[in-house]
Design a protein around this motif. Sequence first.
Motif, PDB file in Angstrom:
ATOM      1  N   ARG A 280      20.697  29.713  69.083  1.00 44.97           N
ATOM      2  CA  ARG A 280      19.916  27.833  68.791  1.00 44.97           C
ATOM      3  C   ARG A 280      19.939  27.334  70.017  1.00 44.97           C
ATOM      4  O   ARG A 280      20.480  26.207  69.501  1.00 44.97           O
ATOM      5  CB  ARG A 280      20.078  28.111  67.512  1.00 44.97           C
ATOM      6  CG  ARG A 280      21.245  27.055  67.191  1.00 44.97           C
ATOM      7  CD  ARG A 280      21.211  26.410  66.165  1.00 44.97           C
ATOM      8  NE  ARG A 280      21.088  26.951  64.542  1.00 44.97           N
ATOM      9  CZ  ARG A 280      21.533  26.641  63.465  1.00 44.97           C
ATOM     10  NH1 ARG A 280      22.569  26.120  63.659  1.00 44.97           N
ATOM     11  NH2 ARG A 280      21.690  28.058  62.641  1.00 44.97           N
ATOM     12  N   THR A 281      20.973  28.054  70.683  1.00 42.20           N
ATOM     13  CA  THR A 281      21.246  26.312  72.100  1.00 42.20           C
ATOM     14  C   THR A 281      19.284  26.218  73.058  1.00 42.20           C
ATOM     15  O   THR A 281      19.275  25.114  73.024  1.00 42.20           O
ATOM     16  CB  THR A 281      22.285  26.723  72.471  1.00 42.20           C
ATOM     17  OG1 THR A 281      22.821  28.410  72.354  1.00 42.20           O
ATOM     18  CG2 THR A 281      23.338  25.792  73.325  1.00 42.20           C
ATOM     19  N   TYR A 282      18.999  26.830  73.495  1.00 44.26           N
ATOM     20  CA  TYR A 282      18.118  26.774  74.130  1.00 44.26           C
ATOM     21  C   TYR A 282      17.134  27.399  73.737  1.00 44.26           C
ATOM     22  O   TYR A 282      16.796  28.636  73.947  1.00 44.26           O
ATOM     23  CB  TYR A 282      18.143  27.402  75.757  1.00 44.26           C
ATOM     24  CG  TYR A 282      19.408  26.307  75.656  1.00 44.26           C
ATOM     25  CD1 TYR A 282      19.427  25.077  76.633  1.00 44.26           C
ATOM     26  CD2 TYR A 282      20.455  27.141  76.542  1.00 44.26           C
ATOM     27  CE1 TYR A 282      20.671  24.474  77.052  1.00 44.26           C
ATOM     28  CE2 TYR A 282      21.972  26.072  76.384  1.00 44.26           C
ATOM     29  CZ  TYR A 282      21.637  24.749  77.281  1.00 44.26           C
ATOM     30  OH  TYR A 282      22.555  24.370  77.505  1.00 44.26           O
ATOM     31  N   SER A 283      16.081  26.473  73.242  1.00 46.29           N
ATOM     32  CA  SER A 283      14.437  27.078  73.071  1.00 46.29           C
ATOM     33  C   SER A 283      13.551  26.472  73.775  1.00 46.29           C
ATOM     34  O   SER A 283      13.995  25.085  73.621  1.00 46.29           O
ATOM     35  CB  SER A 283      14.392  27.089  71.530  1.00 46.29           C
ATOM     36  OG  SER A 283      13.918  25.872  71.363  1.00 46.29           O
TER      37      SER A 283
ATOM     38  N   ASN B 127      10.547  24.674  72.993  1.00 51.79           N
ATOM     39  CA  ASN B 127      10.253  24.029  71.792  1.00 51.79           C
ATOM     40  C   ASN B 127      10.380  22.658  72.390  1.00 51.79           C
ATOM     41  O   ASN B 127       9.872  21.527  71.797  1.00 51.79           O
ATOM     42  CB  ASN B 127       9.194  24.652  70.452  1.00 51.79           C
ATOM     43  CG  ASN B 127      11.060  24.521  70.189  1.00 51.79           C
ATOM     44  OD1 ASN B 127      11.688  23.878  69.821  1.00 51.79           O
ATOM     45  ND2 ASN B 127      11.170  25.513  68.398  1.00 51.79           N
ATOM     46  N   PHE B 128      11.932  22.685  71.767  1.00 46.64           N
ATOM     47  CA  PHE B 128      12.806  21.689  72.208  1.00 46.64           C
ATOM     48  C   PHE B 128      12.377  20.535  73.681  1.00 46.64           C
ATOM     49  O   PHE B 128      11.598  19.412  74.001  1.00 46.64           O
ATOM     50  CB  PHE B 128      13.976  21.415  72.681  1.00 46.64           C
ATOM     51  CG  PHE B 128      14.414  20.484  71.959  1.00 46.64           C
ATOM     52  CD1 PHE B 128      14.526  19.421  71.297  1.00 46.64           C
ATOM     53  CD2 PHE B 128      15.233  20.424  73.305  1.00 46.64           C
ATOM     54  CE1 PHE B 128      15.396  18.440  70.953  1.00 46.64           C
ATOM     55  CE2 PHE B 128      16.791  18.764  72.874  1.00 46.64           C
ATOM     56  CZ  PHE B 128      16.759  18.353  71.839  1.00 46.64           C
TER      57      PHE B 128
ATOM     58  N   LEU C 118       8.538  19.780  73.150  1.00 45.03           N
ATOM     59  CA  LEU C 118       8.365  18.464  71.603  1.00 45.03           C
ATOM     60  C   LEU C 118       9.185  17.012  73.166  1.00 45.03           C
ATOM     61  O   LEU C 118       8.135  16.014  72.442  1.00 45.03           O
ATOM     62  CB  LEU C 118       9.141  18.689  70.966  1.00 45.03           C
ATOM     63  CG  LEU C 118       9.692  17.382  70.031  1.00 45.03           C
ATOM     64  CD1 LEU C 118       8.520  17.657  68.795  1.00 45.03           C
ATOM     65  CD2 LEU C 118      10.856  18.255  68.874  1.00 45.03           C
TER      66      LEU C 118
ATOM     67  N   GLU D  42      15.731  19.469  80.181  1.00 40.38           N
ATOM     68  CA  GLU D  42      15.709  21.075  79.085  1.00 40.38           C
ATOM     69  C   GLU D  42      15.307  21.778  79.845  1.00 40.38           C
ATOM     70  O   GLU D  42      15.817  22.952  79.087  1.00 40.38           O
ATOM     71  CB  GLU D  42      15.683  20.675  77.470  1.00 40.38           C
ATOM     72  CG  GLU D  42      16.708  19.460  77.140  1.00 40.38           C
ATOM     73  CD  GLU D  42      17.731  20.293  77.108  1.00 40.38           C
ATOM     74  OE1 GLU D  42      17.058  21.304  76.571  1.00 40.38           O
ATOM     75  OE2 GLU D  42      19.028  19.196  76.516  1.00 40.38           O
TER      76      GLU D  42
ATOM     77  N   ARG E 159      17.272  24.029  82.243  1.00 47.77           N
ATOM     78  CA  ARG E 159      18.345  24.657  81.743  1.00 47.77           C
ATOM     79  C   ARG E 159      17.932  26.235  81.001  1.00 47.77           C
ATOM     80  O   ARG E 159      18.355  26.838  80.664  1.00 47.77           O
ATOM     81  CB  ARG E 159      18.703  23.616  80.528  1.00 47.77           C
ATOM     82  CG  ARG E 159      20.004  22.603  81.229  1.00 47.77           C
ATOM     83  CD  ARG E 159      20.005  21.212  79.564  1.00 47.77           C
ATOM     84  NE  ARG E 159      21.555  21.379  80.270  1.00 47.77           N
ATOM     85  CZ  ARG E 159      21.875  20.357  79.481  1.00 47.77           C
ATOM     86  NH1 ARG E 159      22.186  20.247  78.175  1.00 47.77           N
ATOM     87  NH2 ARG E 159      23.224  19.872  80.351  1.00 47.77           N
TER      88      ARG E 159
ATOM     89  N   PRO F 104      14.809  28.985  67.791  1.00 45.52           N
ATOM     90  CA  PRO F 104      15.877  28.669  66.663  1.00 45.52           C
ATOM     91  C   PRO F 104      14.637  29.346  65.561  1.00 45.52           C
ATOM     92  O   PRO F 104      15.885  29.736  64.736  1.00 45.52           O
ATOM     93  CB  PRO F 104      16.262  27.422  66.543  1.00 45.52           C
ATOM     94  CG  PRO F 104      15.121  26.738  67.590  1.00 45.52           C
ATOM     95  CD  PRO F 104      14.306  28.049  67.835  1.00 45.52           C
ATOM     96  N   SER F 105      13.499  29.591  65.241  1.00 36.59           N
ATOM     97  CA  SER F 105      13.179  29.245  64.357  1.00 36.59           C
ATOM     98  C   SER F 105      12.836  30.499  63.710  1.00 36.59           C
ATOM     99  O   SER F 105      12.766  31.247  63.702  1.00 36.59           O
ATOM    100  CB  SER F 105      12.200  28.951  63.780  1.00 36.59           C
ATOM    101  OG  SER F 105      11.240  29.173  64.856  1.00 36.59           O
TER     102      SER F 105
END
Lengths: 501, 195
Positions: free
Chosen positions: B16-19, B21-22, B25, B71, B74, B89-90
């Motif tokens: 769940r560290t890198y996705s 959608n972050f 957003l 981000e 990364r 993460p989802s």
Amino acid sequence: MVELFVQVMHPSILFPWFMAMLFGIFAGATPGLTATMATALIVPISYYMSPLAGLAMIIGATFTAIFAGDIPATFLRIPGTPASSAATLDGYQLTLQGKGGYALTLDLICSALGGLMGVGILIFVAPPLAQLALRFSSAEYFWLGLFGLSMSAVVSKGNTFRGIIAACLGLLVSTVGMDVTTGHPRFTFGQLDLLSGVGFIPAMIGLFGLSEVLKLVSNRNALSQPSIASAVKISLRKAFPVVWRHKFTVLRSGGIGTVIGALPGAGADIAAWVSYGIAKKFSRNPEKFGTGSDEGVIAPTSANNAGLAGAWIPALVFGVPGDSITAIVVGAMLMYGLRPGPLIFEQSRELVNGIFLIAVLTQFMLIGVGLLGIKAFGRILQLPRNAVIVIVLMFSIVGSFALQNSIFDIYIMIAFGIIGFYLEKNDVPLPPLILGLILGPMVERNLRVGLVRTQGDFLPFLTRPVSSVLAIALFITLFGGPILGLLRRLLSKYAAKRNEP
Amino acid sequence: MNDNNQNANQNESETRTYSLNFPILLLLIGVITLYFSSQLPVFIQRGQRLPGPQYFPTMLGVFFCVASVVELLRYVACRRRQAPGCGDPSEPAIDTTTTSSTRHRLWARIEGVVKSWGNQSVALLLVALLAFVLMLPSLGFVLTGFLFSLVMLLRLKARPVPAVLLSVALVVIIAFIFVSAFRVPLPRGILSLPF
């Protein structure tokens, strides 16, 4: 002094205070409910009492919850609150040897002693520090706020950059509502409810109550209950001599805990880990650490309660909270119409003394309540998880409604619950967010007032003596780690090159 | 199925560290903040432009745009390394041996998300919360509170009789604390009980 004592012992304070301590046992000992959440749920109730009664509830609940978090940590190796994770090491080992009750009795005495030390330091350090803080200008407060935010970003788990993102999200939310200096509405989109800003209490209940519940609900395994095997034997008489033998460990850990707690951003959890590490270094038998040594129980448990007391120092003196619990305290005090900061020591001396007295007495009451908690722990665990979840949910809803009788505030709570849930899934820590929300107005106002005074010149922010120190501290906090790492890598490369031929 | 779900959950906690959608957003937050900040008035004093209402939000808006780029970089770096932890993460983990085509995979993924017990529970909780708030003014606290508590308890595998008893007790205790002790006017709605 006697007058104050009589005032504090009045049933209107004593009763909610004691009830809050019982609640603290419940919240701390239930894995998934934290001391921060306990505080968040207490604040709406305390709103309807005198400020001193409200603060007594918060103080009672938090100190008790930090201790109670050690109970499941010791019995089941599940920390009840994050501050207890260091207590899972030796405490649990002692449980495996059939000495869980002994470990917890030791733990309880050290928690009370550590808390007492922290409060003692708070009482002696805070007033002179407030004298110093009276001379601070907007530049110092601006840096102090930023320093607190960056510390909380650095020390929270996950990576620092995401901590900074969280802090900035908090700052952004704090800009909603009437502008701090001109009164112009910002980001309200015509909503009258937003003119006074996003309600701090519903936001915080959402972040620490609802989002935690969402996390529990999304994980089916979390719903099953752990069980506790053996009956618990408690013997204070056996524990006291052991504590006396390790009095220096208690003193050292209490001192370290207070100092770490007083750093803005670092809380009881870090205090516990650091003093565990230091106690191991100083110990005559470090090899026993991790196998169920007495010192391994004493060090972290003295430090976490001391850290909680230490966190009150910057909160009371500067209005800059040391951790997420005192962030809520600062928010609650603003709600009671009190303004934490150096002036509170002159304008409300009585109240400050009341807080000190309550904090000291709480440590003594903790022994009794704590023993009760250890005994009752089996019962607490028997409470079905689903019932606990629904109780927290209902109190979250009613609590966020009750402050202003506002349905809008329930929506705020739900929104922040979802935000918190999403952010935690993305490894973004939540404490910096709540600190940003609390410190936002202070940081922005002091930055802008300072800049208006200097006609837009930023230089005075860097040249005043105290603010230059704070600016350097901020720089070291944010970039010290990476720079050190880079230097180390360069050095090792250099060394490798020299060794090659 | 149960085991599968647990596996998916475990994978979720690791990956769940890198996705993607972050950063998206963050960019949205940045752009929206910058846009609405630019609508705020400027602050001019004695002919000099000084930091006004738009000053601080604009700084934050710029920060979020920069943060979004960081981000994103990364995320890309993580994908390139093919390190574990660059998933969404989802997204639950999918079984690549049985699903071949991309469309299939996407479908399996959506199905996994929808069918996961945890996600369903979270969705149900949020819907129930919204329903609670919407019905509160008309039905009153006692009825909505009771219904909400009952629905959630049953979903979380409580037995019916204890669930009803606990719901009644909870509503009565809360109403007593807030209405009688603190005089908070909880919405009464159609039931004109004393609270």
